[in-house]
Design an enzyme around this catalytic site. Structure first.
Site, PDB file in Angstrom:
ATOM      1  N   GLY A  16      -2.191  30.841 -17.697  1.00  0.00           N
ATOM      2  CA  GLY A  16      -1.708  30.363 -16.399  1.00  0.00           C
ATOM      3  C   GLY A  16      -2.342  29.029 -16.068  1.00  0.00           C
ATOM      4  O   GLY A  16      -2.595  28.200 -16.947  1.00  0.00           O
ATOM      5  N   HIS A  97     -14.349  32.469 -12.336  1.00  0.00           N
ATOM      6  CA  HIS A  97     -14.625  32.727 -10.911  1.00  0.00           C
ATOM      7  C   HIS A  97     -15.357  34.076 -10.877  1.00  0.00           C
ATOM      8  O   HIS A  97     -15.022  34.982 -11.647  1.00  0.00           O
ATOM      9  CB  HIS A  97     -13.302  32.778 -10.156  1.00  0.00           C
ATOM     10  CG  HIS A  97     -13.402  33.011  -8.675  1.00  0.00           C
ATOM     11  ND1 HIS A  97     -14.529  32.715  -7.929  1.00  0.00           N
ATOM     12  CD2 HIS A  97     -12.496  33.503  -7.792  1.00  0.00           C
ATOM     13  CE1 HIS A  97     -14.305  33.017  -6.662  1.00  0.00           C
ATOM     14  NE2 HIS A  97     -13.083  33.503  -6.552  1.00  0.00           N
ATOM     15  N   GLY A 123      -6.562  23.233 -12.563  1.00  0.00           N
ATOM     16  CA  GLY A 123      -6.342  22.965 -13.983  1.00  0.00           C
ATOM     17  C   GLY A 123      -6.024  21.507 -14.263  1.00  0.00           C
ATOM     18  O   GLY A 123      -6.513  20.930 -15.250  1.00  0.00           O
ATOM     19  N   ASP A 178     -17.085  29.723  -2.889  1.00  0.00           N
ATOM     20  CA  ASP A 178     -15.708  29.382  -3.286  1.00  0.00           C
ATOM     21  C   ASP A 178     -14.708  29.990  -2.307  1.00  0.00           C
ATOM     22  O   ASP A 178     -13.780  29.313  -1.841  1.00  0.00           O
ATOM     23  CB  ASP A 178     -15.455  29.911  -4.703  1.00  0.00           C
ATOM     24  CG  ASP A 178     -14.071  29.541  -5.215  1.00  0.00           C
ATOM     25  OD1 ASP A 178     -13.944  28.430  -5.773  1.00  0.00           O
ATOM     26  OD2 ASP A 178     -13.128  30.339  -5.059  1.00  0.00           O
ATOM     27  N   SER A 239     -10.715   2.001  10.897  1.00  0.00           N
ATOM     28  CA  SER A 239     -10.824   1.036  12.006  1.00  0.00           C
ATOM     29  C   SER A 239     -11.834   1.534  13.040  1.00  0.00           C
ATOM     30  O   SER A 239     -12.162   2.728  13.086  1.00  0.00           O
ATOM     31  CB  SER A 239      -9.461   0.883  12.680  1.00  0.00           C
ATOM     32  OG  SER A 239      -9.138   2.072  13.393  1.00  0.00           O
TER      33      SER A 239
HETATM   34  N1  NAP Z   1      -5.998  28.205 -10.367  1.00  0.00           N
HETATM   35  C1  NAP Z   1      -7.090  27.439 -10.338  1.00  0.00           C
HETATM   36  O1  NAP Z   1      -7.016  26.252 -10.071  1.00  0.00           O
HETATM   37  C2  NAP Z   1      -8.472  28.018 -10.625  1.00  0.00           C
HETATM   38  C3  NAP Z   1      -9.597  27.191 -10.498  1.00  0.00           C
HETATM   39  C4  NAP Z   1     -10.857  27.709 -10.842  1.00  0.00           C
HETATM   40  C5  NAP Z   1     -10.950  29.028 -11.260  1.00  0.00           C
HETATM   41  N2  NAP Z   1      -9.837  29.814 -11.329  1.00  0.00           N
HETATM   42  C6  NAP Z   1      -9.972  31.196 -11.807  1.00  0.00           C
HETATM   43  O2  NAP Z   1      -9.344  31.280 -13.082  1.00  0.00           O
HETATM   44  C7  NAP Z   1      -8.860  32.618 -13.276  1.00  0.00           C
HETATM   45  C8  NAP Z   1      -7.389  32.565 -13.612  1.00  0.00           C
HETATM   46  O3  NAP Z   1      -6.692  32.081 -12.478  1.00  0.00           O
HETATM   47  P1  NAP Z   1      -5.279  31.345 -12.632  1.00  0.00           P
HETATM   48  O4  NAP Z   1      -4.992  30.708 -11.308  1.00  0.00           O
HETATM   49  O5  NAP Z   1      -5.273  30.508 -13.874  1.00  0.00           O
HETATM   50  O6  NAP Z   1      -4.335  32.624 -12.856  1.00  0.00           O
HETATM   51  P2  NAP Z   1      -2.759  32.637 -13.037  1.00  0.00           P
HETATM   52  O7  NAP Z   1      -2.220  31.257 -13.265  1.00  0.00           O
HETATM   53  O8  NAP Z   1      -2.141  33.433 -11.943  1.00  0.00           O
HETATM   54  O9  NAP Z   1      -2.630  33.496 -14.403  1.00  0.00           O
HETATM   55  C9  NAP Z   1      -1.427  33.856 -14.901  1.00  0.00           C
HETATM   56  C10 NAP Z   1      -1.596  34.323 -16.352  1.00  0.00           C
HETATM   57  O10 NAP Z   1      -2.105  35.651 -16.382  1.00  0.00           O
HETATM   58  C11 NAP Z   1      -1.211  36.463 -17.153  1.00  0.00           C
HETATM   59  N3  NAP Z   1      -1.215  37.825 -16.636  1.00  0.00           N
HETATM   60  C12 NAP Z   1      -0.969  38.215 -15.357  1.00  0.00           C
HETATM   61  N4  NAP Z   1      -1.136  39.551 -15.241  1.00  0.00           N
HETATM   62  C13 NAP Z   1      -1.502  40.000 -16.477  1.00  0.00           C
HETATM   63  C14 NAP Z   1      -1.822  41.289 -17.010  1.00  0.00           C
HETATM   64  N5  NAP Z   1      -1.806  42.377 -16.230  1.00  0.00           N
HETATM   65  N6  NAP Z   1      -2.141  41.386 -18.332  1.00  0.00           N
HETATM   66  C15 NAP Z   1      -2.138  40.282 -19.113  1.00  0.00           C
HETATM   67  N7  NAP Z   1      -1.841  39.030 -18.664  1.00  0.00           N
HETATM   68  C16 NAP Z   1      -1.539  38.909 -17.366  1.00  0.00           C
HETATM   69  C17 NAP Z   1       0.151  35.783 -17.016  1.00  0.00           C
HETATM   70  O11 NAP Z   1       0.938  36.165 -18.116  1.00  0.00           O
HETATM   71  P3  NAP Z   1       2.548  36.370 -18.034  1.00  0.00           P
HETATM   72  O12 NAP Z   1       3.163  35.006 -18.223  1.00  0.00           O
HETATM   73  O13 NAP Z   1       2.807  37.295 -19.150  1.00  0.00           O
HETATM   74  O14 NAP Z   1       2.831  36.943 -16.675  1.00  0.00           O
HETATM   75  C18 NAP Z   1      -0.289  34.308 -17.063  1.00  0.00           C
HETATM   76  O15 NAP Z   1      -0.559  33.922 -18.406  1.00  0.00           O
HETATM   77  C19 NAP Z   1      -9.164  33.374 -11.973  1.00  0.00           C
HETATM   78  O16 NAP Z   1     -10.383  34.032 -12.128  1.00  0.00           O
HETATM   79  C20 NAP Z   1      -9.279  32.248 -10.949  1.00  0.00           C
HETATM   80  O17 NAP Z   1     -10.057  32.608  -9.826  1.00  0.00           O
HETATM   81  C21 NAP Z   1      -8.612  29.337 -11.041  1.00  0.00           C
END
Ligand code: NAP
Length: 319
Positions: A16, A97, A123, A178, A239
């Site tokens: 994601g 996180h 990202g 956060d 300003s």
């Molecule tokens: N978003 C940010 O900017 C950000 C910044 C810093 C930290 N984080 C942290 O990074 C982590 C990921 O966040 P994110 O925002 O990247 O998440 P996200 O975009 O919502 O993740 C989606 C991904 O997870 C997969 N997925 C969802 N449910 C699943 C399941 N039950 N089993 C297997 N795969 C599954 C989806 O696959 P499908 O395509 O198959 O549905 C997709 O590949 C979290 O801990 C978040 O707090 C995020």
């Protein structure tokens, strides 16, 4: 780069917002990456198209020396019991996180390290940092030490992502700060502030498009200044009129009532009340959340945005 990280494959679970960029950055750093994605899912298709080897999530874990856990926070507690038994002995788990480390009740095998490497931006900012753009700091923490070199693993992983500078903290501090930041400033506070300001102007008869341009659209330019120069530096760039309004009126907008709410919100985060409320909402099908998102999508501010950016008023028509 730490020998331990360079030895063996890094499994990235989830493709994601973070998963895709972390997989790309790690590959650019010369590491062997396999993406764990649900078979037949959109992520599997996109990861394959980007040239990554893909496996089902448990399959990706088997044999991986390092595992980046980048599934949505709300999905992980239900998915984890089926994944944990596939972990190789002595593996290192990297979270982005601390939410589920603090609130998720996840169980880990004795032999694994569990560390936090939390980039301080989305990202897109992480990818830009790897490609030579603005540096992106990251927070590091060790949740579970098994190998004796967990801090080194976290540092090597963050360096491979392209993050700098690195700040050592704890899972509790990263998670609470956060959540507070996104609720009070970056998402909740900002969206509520610009919406309330837009509504105030429109209720008093001002043109919605002008209210949008003033209270929402221009925020980017000031946020860019704040990002580049800090609060004092931003004040050097505005300003005298704006500066007087800033210091004499701003503290009235964020007055004692707002500060009391900030303290209440922090208390809810620290007590776990927020995490429990979010878990209930997510497991109940997000009905309230999705309805609120839809309602806000229909707000007059969105129509004003479309019109404001499509073109100005016709001078021939006058006022
Ligand atoms: N978003 C940010 O900017 C950000 C910044 C810093 C930290 N984080 C942290 O990074 C982590 C990921 O966040 P994110 O925002 O990247 O998440 P996200 O975009 O919502 O993740 C989606 C991904 O997870 C997969 N997925 C969802 N449910 C699943 C399941 N039950 N089993 C297997 N795969 C599954 C989806 O696959 P499908 O395509 O198959 O549905 C997709 O590949 C979290 O801990 C978040 O707090 C995020």
């Amino acid at each position: 780069m730490s020998g331990r990280l360079a030895q063996g494959t890094v499994a990235v679970l989830g493709f994601g917002h973070q998963g895709e960029v972390q997989a790309l950055n790690l590959r650019d750093a010369g590491l062997a990456v396999v993406v764990g994605a649900r078979p037949g899912g959109e992520s599997e298709r996109r990861a394959s198209a980007a040239g990554f080897a893909t496996r089902d999530p448990a399959g990706a874990l088997r044999g991986a020396r390092t595992v980046a856990v980048l599934l949505p926070d709300q999905a992980l507690p239900a998915a984890w019991p089926a994944l944990a038994p596939a972990l190789a002995p002595g593996a290192a788990l990297v979270f982005a996180h601390g939410f589920n480390l603090l609130f998720g009740g996840l169980a880990f095998p004795e032999s694994v390290d569990v560390v936090l490497v939390a980039p301080t931006g989305p990202g897109s900012a992480l990818r830009a940092a790897r490609e030579g753009g603005a540096p992106l700091p990251a927070y590091l923490a060790v949740h579970r030490e098994a190998s004796g070199v967990a801090w080194e693993v976290a540092e090597a992983y963050a360096a491979a992502l392209g993050c700098a500078p690195l700040w050592r903290t704890t899972v509790r501090e990263e998670t609470e700060v956060d959540l507070f930041g996104e609720q009070v400033v970056l998402c909740g506070g900002m969206n509520a502030l610009v919406t309330a300001a837009f509504e105030t102007l429109v209720e008093h008869g001002y043109t919605p498009e002008i209210a949008y341009l003033e209270c929402v659209h221009q925020l980017k330019y000031l946020a860019d200044l704040l990002h580049a120069r800090g609060v004092a530096g931003l004040r050097d760039a505005i300003s005298g009129t704006a500066l007087f309004g800033d210091l004499s009126r701003g503290p009235r907008v964020i007055g004692p009532e707002s500060r009391a709410e900030m303290r209440a919100i922090l208390d809810e985060i620290r007590s776990g009340d927020f995490a429990r409320a979010w878990a209930r909402e997510a497991s109940g099908g997000r009905r309230w959340l999705d309805a609120e998102v839809e309602r806000a999508r229909g707000h007059a501010l969105e129509a004003a945005r479309r019109r404001a950016l499509a073109g100005g008023s016709d001078p021939a028509k006058g006022d």
